[in-house]
Enzyme design. Structure first.
Site, PDB file in Angstrom:
ATOM      1  N   ASP A  30       0.866  -1.171   0.000  1.00 39.34           N
ATOM      2  CA  ASP A  30       0.000   0.000   0.000  1.00 39.34           C
ATOM      3  C   ASP A  30       0.908   1.228   0.000  1.00 39.34           C
ATOM      4  O   ASP A  30       1.842   1.296   0.799  1.00 39.34           O
ATOM      5  CB  ASP A  30      -0.883  -0.022   1.251  1.00 39.34           C
ATOM      6  CG  ASP A  30      -1.999   0.995   1.205  1.00 39.34           C
ATOM      7  OD1 ASP A  30      -1.692   2.194   1.024  1.00 39.34           O
ATOM      8  OD2 ASP A  30      -3.163   0.615   1.378  1.00 39.34           O
ATOM      9  N   ILE A  31       0.652   2.205  -0.866  1.00 40.21           N
ATOM     10  CA  ILE A  31       1.539   3.369  -0.937  1.00 40.21           C
ATOM     11  C   ILE A  31       1.280   4.368   0.194  1.00 40.21           C
ATOM     12  O   ILE A  31       2.065   5.300   0.378  1.00 40.21           O
ATOM     13  CB  ILE A  31       1.475   4.078  -2.306  1.00 40.21           C
ATOM     14  CG1 ILE A  31       0.080   4.589  -2.613  1.00 40.21           C
ATOM     15  CG2 ILE A  31       2.015   3.161  -3.395  1.00 40.21           C
ATOM     16  CD1 ILE A  31       0.020   5.523  -3.826  1.00 40.21           C
ATOM     17  N   HIS A  94     -10.225  -6.998  -2.338  1.00 40.48           N
ATOM     18  CA  HIS A  94      -8.857  -6.929  -1.829  1.00 40.48           C
ATOM     19  C   HIS A  94      -8.839  -7.079  -0.317  1.00 40.48           C
ATOM     20  O   HIS A  94      -9.814  -6.764   0.360  1.00 40.48           O
ATOM     21  CB  HIS A  94      -8.155  -5.645  -2.245  1.00 40.48           C
ATOM     22  CG  HIS A  94      -8.827  -4.378  -1.822  1.00 40.48           C
ATOM     23  ND1 HIS A  94      -9.981  -3.915  -2.402  1.00 40.48           N
ATOM     24  CD2 HIS A  94      -8.492  -3.468  -0.880  1.00 40.48           C
ATOM     25  CE1 HIS A  94     -10.333  -2.766  -1.846  1.00 40.48           C
ATOM     26  NE2 HIS A  94      -9.445  -2.476  -0.905  1.00 40.48           N
ATOM     27  N   HIS A  96      -6.374  -6.260   3.063  1.00 40.86           N
ATOM     28  CA  HIS A  96      -5.230  -5.551   3.623  1.00 40.86           C
ATOM     29  C   HIS A  96      -4.570  -6.441   4.672  1.00 40.86           C
ATOM     30  O   HIS A  96      -5.259  -6.994   5.544  1.00 40.86           O
ATOM     31  CB  HIS A  96      -5.684  -4.272   4.352  1.00 40.86           C
ATOM     32  CG  HIS A  96      -6.293  -3.239   3.482  1.00 40.86           C
ATOM     33  ND1 HIS A  96      -5.608  -2.118   3.067  1.00 40.86           N
ATOM     34  CD2 HIS A  96      -7.543  -3.126   2.966  1.00 40.86           C
ATOM     35  CE1 HIS A  96      -6.404  -1.364   2.328  1.00 40.86           C
ATOM     36  NE2 HIS A  96      -7.582  -1.955   2.258  1.00 40.86           N
TER      37      HIS A  96
END
Length: 131
Positions: A30-31, A94, A96
């Site tokens: 994750d950016i 998605h 995390h």
């Protein structure tokens, strides 16, 4: 359905800090990480919600999540890897994975407007990338 940002990442149209890929899943950093090593695991098949994946795709996603979470925990030497399924930011299923030591790290909210730290992301990706 239009291609999601994750489909564009999987296809290589948008760069990512990939750490894992197999036939069914793709995992990248994750950016705007909650904690260092915060990873997104996505099915290659674009389906909006995790719960709408067919059984085989769901099982493949969860198998990758388990494999990557164990890898994060070992490689980063943290006692915990939290899992979040939120499903509202991007119309592509998605999960995390957030490595952490203290619950305050897990609950940290990153500044989503900040410029990503590409040097730090590149370094942690190199450390976490599966060979």
């Amino acid at each position: 359905m239009n291609e999601s940002i994750f489909t564009k990442i999987i296809n290589g149209d948008i760069p990512s800090y990939k750490i894992y890929e197999d036939e069914h899943t793709y995992a990248f950093l994750d950016i705007h990480p909650i904690a260092s090593g915060h990873t997104l695991v996505v099915p290659k098949q674009q389906v909006e919600f995790v719960w709408d994946l067919d059984t085989a795709a769901y099982q493949a996603l969860q198998a990758s999540v388990q494999k990557i979470a164990r890898h994060l925990r070992t490689t980063l030497n943290v006692p915990y890897v939290g899992e979040q399924i939120i499903g509202v930011d991007v119309p592509h299923a998605h999960i995390h994975l957030i490595p952490f030591t203290d619950v305050s790290q897990y609950r940290h909210m990153p500044d989503m407007t900040a410029e990503p730290d590409h040097v730090a992301l590149s370094e942690i990706a190199a450390q976490l990338r599966f060979s």
